[in-house]
Design a protein around this motif. Sequence first.
Motif, PDB file in Angstrom:
ATOM      1  N   ALA A  18       0.831  -1.207   0.000  1.00  0.00           N
ATOM      2  CA  ALA A  18       0.000   0.000   0.000  1.00  0.00           C
ATOM      3  C   ALA A  18       0.865   1.257   0.000  1.00  0.00           C
ATOM      4  CB  ALA A  18      -0.943  -0.005   1.204  1.00  0.00           C
TER       5      ALA A  18
ATOM      6  N   ASP B 260       3.812   1.531  -1.309  1.00  0.00           N
ATOM      7  CA  ASP B 260       4.298   1.659  -2.694  1.00  0.00           C
ATOM      8  C   ASP B 260       3.212   2.242  -3.593  1.00  0.00           C
ATOM      9  OD1 ASP B 260       6.755   0.614  -1.999  1.00  0.00           O
ATOM     10  OD2 ASP B 260       6.268  -1.431  -2.635  1.00  0.00           O
ATOM     11  N   ASP B 261       1.976   1.758  -3.420  1.00  0.00           N
ATOM     12  CA  ASP B 261       0.868   2.284  -4.224  1.00  0.00           C
ATOM     13  C   ASP B 261       0.656   3.771  -3.969  1.00  0.00           C
ATOM     14  OD1 ASP B 261       0.288  -0.172  -5.413  1.00  0.00           O
ATOM     15  OD2 ASP B 261      -1.166  -0.728  -3.874  1.00  0.00           O
TER      16      ASP B 261
ATOM     17  N   HIS C  69      -9.308  -2.483  -4.655  1.00  0.00           N
ATOM     18  CA  HIS C  69      -9.180  -3.737  -3.911  1.00  0.00           C
ATOM     19  C   HIS C  69     -10.522  -4.401  -3.596  1.00  0.00           C
ATOM     20  CE1 HIS C  69      -4.897  -3.758  -3.385  1.00  0.00           C
ATOM     21  NE2 HIS C  69      -4.877  -2.566  -2.795  1.00  0.00           N
TER      22      HIS C  69
ATOM     23  N   GLN D 130       3.210   5.654  -5.853  1.00  0.00           N
ATOM     24  CA  GLN D 130       2.949   5.628  -7.292  1.00  0.00           C
ATOM     25  C   GLN D 130       1.763   6.503  -7.676  1.00  0.00           C
ATOM     26  OE1 GLN D 130       2.658   1.570  -8.657  1.00  0.00           O
ATOM     27  NE2 GLN D 130       4.564   0.959  -7.645  1.00  0.00           N
ATOM     28  N   LEU D 131       0.851   6.696  -6.733  1.00  0.00           N
ATOM     29  CA  LEU D 131      -0.327   7.527  -6.986  1.00  0.00           C
ATOM     30  C   LEU D 131      -0.086   9.000  -6.681  1.00  0.00           C
ATOM     31  CD1 LEU D 131      -2.982   5.054  -5.562  1.00  0.00           C
ATOM     32  CD2 LEU D 131      -2.745   5.738  -7.959  1.00  0.00           C
TER      33      LEU D 131
ATOM     34  N   THR E 178      -6.390   1.594  -6.685  1.00  0.00           N
ATOM     35  CA  THR E 178      -6.065   0.197  -6.358  1.00  0.00           C
ATOM     36  C   THR E 178      -7.218  -0.775  -6.603  1.00  0.00           C
ATOM     37  OG1 THR E 178      -6.674   0.568  -4.034  1.00  0.00           O
ATOM     38  CG2 THR E 178      -4.350   0.871  -4.639  1.00  0.00           C
TER      39      THR E 178
END
Length: 545
Positions: A341, A343-344, A534, A347-348, A532
Motif C-alpha cells: 500500500a 508503494d501504491d 481492492h 505511485q499515486l 487500487t
Amino acid sequence: MRRRSNAAGTTGARRGAGGVHRKRHSIPALLLGTLGAGWVSCSTETSTETSTDFEVVETTITEVQAAIRDGTTTCRAVVERHLARIAAYEDLINAITVLNPRALERADALDAALAAGEATGPLFCVPMLVKDNFDTHDMVTTGGSIALADNLPPDDAFMVRKIREAGAIVVAKTNMAEWAFSPRQSVSSSFDTTRNAYALDRVPAGSSGGTASGVAAGFGVIGLGSDTGNSIRGPSSHLALVGIRSTIGLTSRDGVIPLSFDRDIAGPMGRTVEDVARVFDVVAGYDASDPYTEAGRERVEEDYTAFLEADGLRGARLGVLRALVDPEETDDEILALFEAAIDDLRQLGAEVVDPFEFDVEAELQREGMFCRRFRYDMWVYLQSLGPGAPMTDVLEVLEDGRYSDYAQASLRRNQGAPLDVHPSSWDDPCPDYPENEGRQAYLGNLVRAMDLERLDAAIYPSWLCVPAPIDRGDEDYCGDNSQRVAPATGMPAITVPMGYTYGALPAGLQILARPYDEGLLFRLAYGFEQGTRHRRPPDGFPEIR
C-alpha cells in the motif's frame, strides 16, 4: 426529537444467568418488524422475482438512483431485491435483527413521488442497514441486550431521522456486540452471533459486525454503525468496507445507546468512499440534543463529495506511523499488504515519510485517558425513553441475569460508578473530552508532531492480525490498531480496503487526519480506492435471479 443532554426486533424469552438468548427464527420469520407490541409480517409482499434485471450486488447509491430515474427499475423492486437477499442468505451470517415492516410501503411512496415530479432527497431510495443501538420508533432497539428486547423508542435517533428525511429506506436493523462491549466480535444476548461474510468461520470484529457483514453481503447498499474505540473501523477493515470515525463534535450521537459518551461516534460504513461521503453529507452537522456538536457547528463542509478526486493523493504528504506497525504482532501477510500500500501511495503521487516518529504508548499512559461512565450514560439514555423505559439503571441486569457470559465482567466493572452524577463531578473527576487535560495533551502533541513533519495525514494498518476464528474470538484477539489514537485524541480516521490475506481475509488501510479534516480524508481514501480497486464481494452471496 426529544432532547437529550447526554448519551445519545424481536420479542424473546427471558434467559437465566450465564446463558445466551439464541435467535431461532426461520427465514420467513426474519421478514418481520415490530410495531407496538406485535409482529407485523412483510414476507408475503416480498419475493425473489421482481420486474427488473437490475443487479444490486455491489451497486452504489449513484447507480441505484440513476436506474430508478431512467426507468430501468423501481424503488420497490430495489427494496424487494435486498429483502430477497436477506431471506436467502441471512442464515449464513446472522447479521439482521429485525426488518422494517413498512420498507415496501415507503418504497411505493417514493416511486409515487418521483412519478408526480416531486423533489427527491440526496439518499432517495437507498436501502440502508442500521445498527441495533440506534433508536428507531418503528423497530425495537436492543443494544445487543435481551434486557431491551421490547424497547420501542418514542422517536428516531438524530442520524436515523436525517437519512429518512433524505429519502433513505431503513430496511433492517443489524446485530452487534452486547452493549457494544466487545471490539473482538459481535455477539449479543438478544440476537446471538454474527459471522464474517468473507469467511463464515471467522469473526467480523465488534461491535458493528452486523452492519459490516450485512453491507458486505449486499443486504443493504450502505449502513450505519457506531465507534467508541474501534467499532466502525475494525469491522469495516474485516469486511473490505470503507468506514469513517469523524471528529468528536462533528456528528451527533443523539438516540444512540451509549458506551462512553465522551468517546462515542456514529457514522456510515459502505462499500465505496463515494457512498460513505454521500451519507456523511446527510448525517454530519449540529444537533441541539448533542452538546458536543456545538464545537463543530461552523466546521461542517457544505459537500464532502466535492473532495472526491481520482488523483486525490497527488502532492499529499503522508507519515507512516510505525508505532502502530509492530513487526512482532503484525501478521506477515498484513505487513506485506501494508508495504505494498505504501508503494501504491507513492505511485499515486503521495510523498511518504517513513517512519513518522511518535510515541503512542507514552501518550496512552496519561491520566484520564478513559473513565467508566457507562452506568451514568445509560441512566441518561434510559431517562430519554420516557415512562416506558424498561429500567432506570442498566446494572439491574446483574440482579435478574439478563446478560451473556462475556458481558458480565464489563457490567461489574461499572458497579462502583455513581448512577446519576456526571463524571466531571465524581470524587475522582473524569472531565468531558474538551476539558480532559490528558486527552487534549495527546491531541496537541500529535498535531504538533504532524506539523513538524508537514504531514497531511498519518497512515497505518487498521488491524494487524487477520480476523480470528469465531470459536476463538477472545483468545485470538490481537492487532486492533483503531483504539490507540483516534478515540482518545478525538481526531478523525477512515479505513479503506487494502487487499486480502490468505486469499479471502480482508485488511484495511487507516488514514488519520487533524480535527475537522474529513474532507481531506475522503480525498485521500478516494484516491487510494480508485488507484487500487481492492474491493470485491464475498463469495457465496451471488445475485438473486
